[in-house]
Design a protein around this motif. Structure first.
Motif, short mmCIF file in Angstrom:
data_model
loop_
_atom_site.label_atom_id
_atom_site.label_comp_id
_atom_site.label_asym_id
_atom_site.label_seq_id
_atom_site.Cartn_x
_atom_site.Cartn_y
_atom_site.Cartn_z
N ASP A 1 -5.12 2.85 4.26
CA ASP A 1 -3.82 2.29 3.89
C ASP A 1 -2.73 2.74 4.86
OD1 ASP A 1 -4.96 0.98 1.74
OD2 ASP A 1 -4.20 2.39 0.23
N VAL A 2 -2.79 4.00 5.30
CA VAL A 2 -1.84 4.49 6.30
C VAL A 2 -1.96 3.66 7.58
CG1 VAL A 2 -1.14 6.45 7.74
CG2 VAL A 2 -1.88 6.85 5.38
N TYR B 1 -0.45 0.22 7.08
CA TYR B 1 1.02 0.36 7.13
C TYR B 1 1.49 0.52 8.57
CZ TYR B 1 4.97 3.71 7.30
OH TYR B 1 6.11 4.41 7.62
N SER C 1 5.78 10.11 3.30
CA SER C 1 5.25 8.97 2.55
C SER C 1 3.89 9.29 1.97
CB SER C 1 5.18 7.73 3.44
OG SER C 1 4.48 8.00 4.63
N GLU C 2 3.50 8.48 0.97
CA GLU C 2 2.22 8.67 0.29
C GLU C 2 1.47 7.35 0.19
OE1 GLU C 2 3.02 10.48 -3.50
OE2 GLU C 2 3.95 12.25 -2.57
N PHE C 3 0.15 7.45 0.36
CA PHE C 3 -0.76 6.30 0.32
C PHE C 3 -2.02 6.70 -0.42
CE2 PHE C 3 1.93 6.06 4.00
CZ PHE C 3 2.29 4.74 4.08
N ASP C 4 -2.78 5.72 -0.88
CA ASP C 4 -4.05 6.02 -1.56
C ASP C 4 -5.11 6.52 -0.59
OD1 ASP C 4 -3.07 5.32 -4.07
OD2 ASP C 4 -3.77 3.25 -3.91
N VAL D 1 0.81 -1.22 0.00
CA VAL D 1 0.00 0.00 0.00
C VAL D 1 0.84 1.27 0.00
CG1 VAL D 1 -1.98 -1.14 1.08
CG2 VAL D 1 -0.28 0.03 2.52
N ILE D 2 2.15 1.15 0.19
CA ILE D 2 3.02 2.33 0.16
C ILE D 2 3.22 2.76 -1.29
CG2 ILE D 2 5.32 3.23 0.67
CD1 ILE D 2 5.51 1.06 2.89
N ARG D 3 2.86 4.00 -1.59
CA ARG D 3 3.05 4.53 -2.95
C ARG D 3 4.42 5.20 -3.08
NH1 ARG D 3 0.39 1.13 -4.27
NH2 ARG D 3 -1.85 1.14 -4.07
#
Length: 99
Positions: free
Chosen positions: A68-69, A72, A61-64, A39-41
């Motif tokens: 998802d965060v 993670y 960091s970036e997620f959808d 899930v980590i973008r």
């Protein structure tokens, strides 16, 4: 998309040499997570080079989604990476926002 930004301050009584070892180990562990957590973008860890500032480490960091965060955050590999800072971390600040 959700941006997850975390700042870490390490304890003042930890030597600069020990801080650097811990910071580099943490950076390597966190930046290895995309191969383990789908899930980590995007993820990067910056180590502060300015001794006049309060925070030692910045995680960007970036997620959808916020879900998802949360996935993670509780993933065993992320928890293990976080334990690298357990003995030296004084404080943590976090912001999650949509962009």
């Amino acid at each position: 998309m959700v941006k997850h930004i975390v700042l870490f301050k390490l304890k003042d009584n930890v030597s600069e040499a020990e801080k650097l070892v811990v910071m580099k180990k943490f950076k390597a562990a966190i930046e290895a997570l995309p191969a383990k957590i789908s899930v980590i973008r995007k993820i990067e860890v910056g180590l502060n080079i300015n001794p006049d500032e309060t925070w030692n480490i910045a995680l960007n960091s970036e997620f959808d989604t916020l879900e998802d965060v949360k996935f993670y955050a509780t993933h065993p590999d992320h928890v293990a990476a976080g334990k690298i800072l357990a003995e030296t971390k004084e404080s943590r600040a976090c912001v999650d926002y949509e962009f």
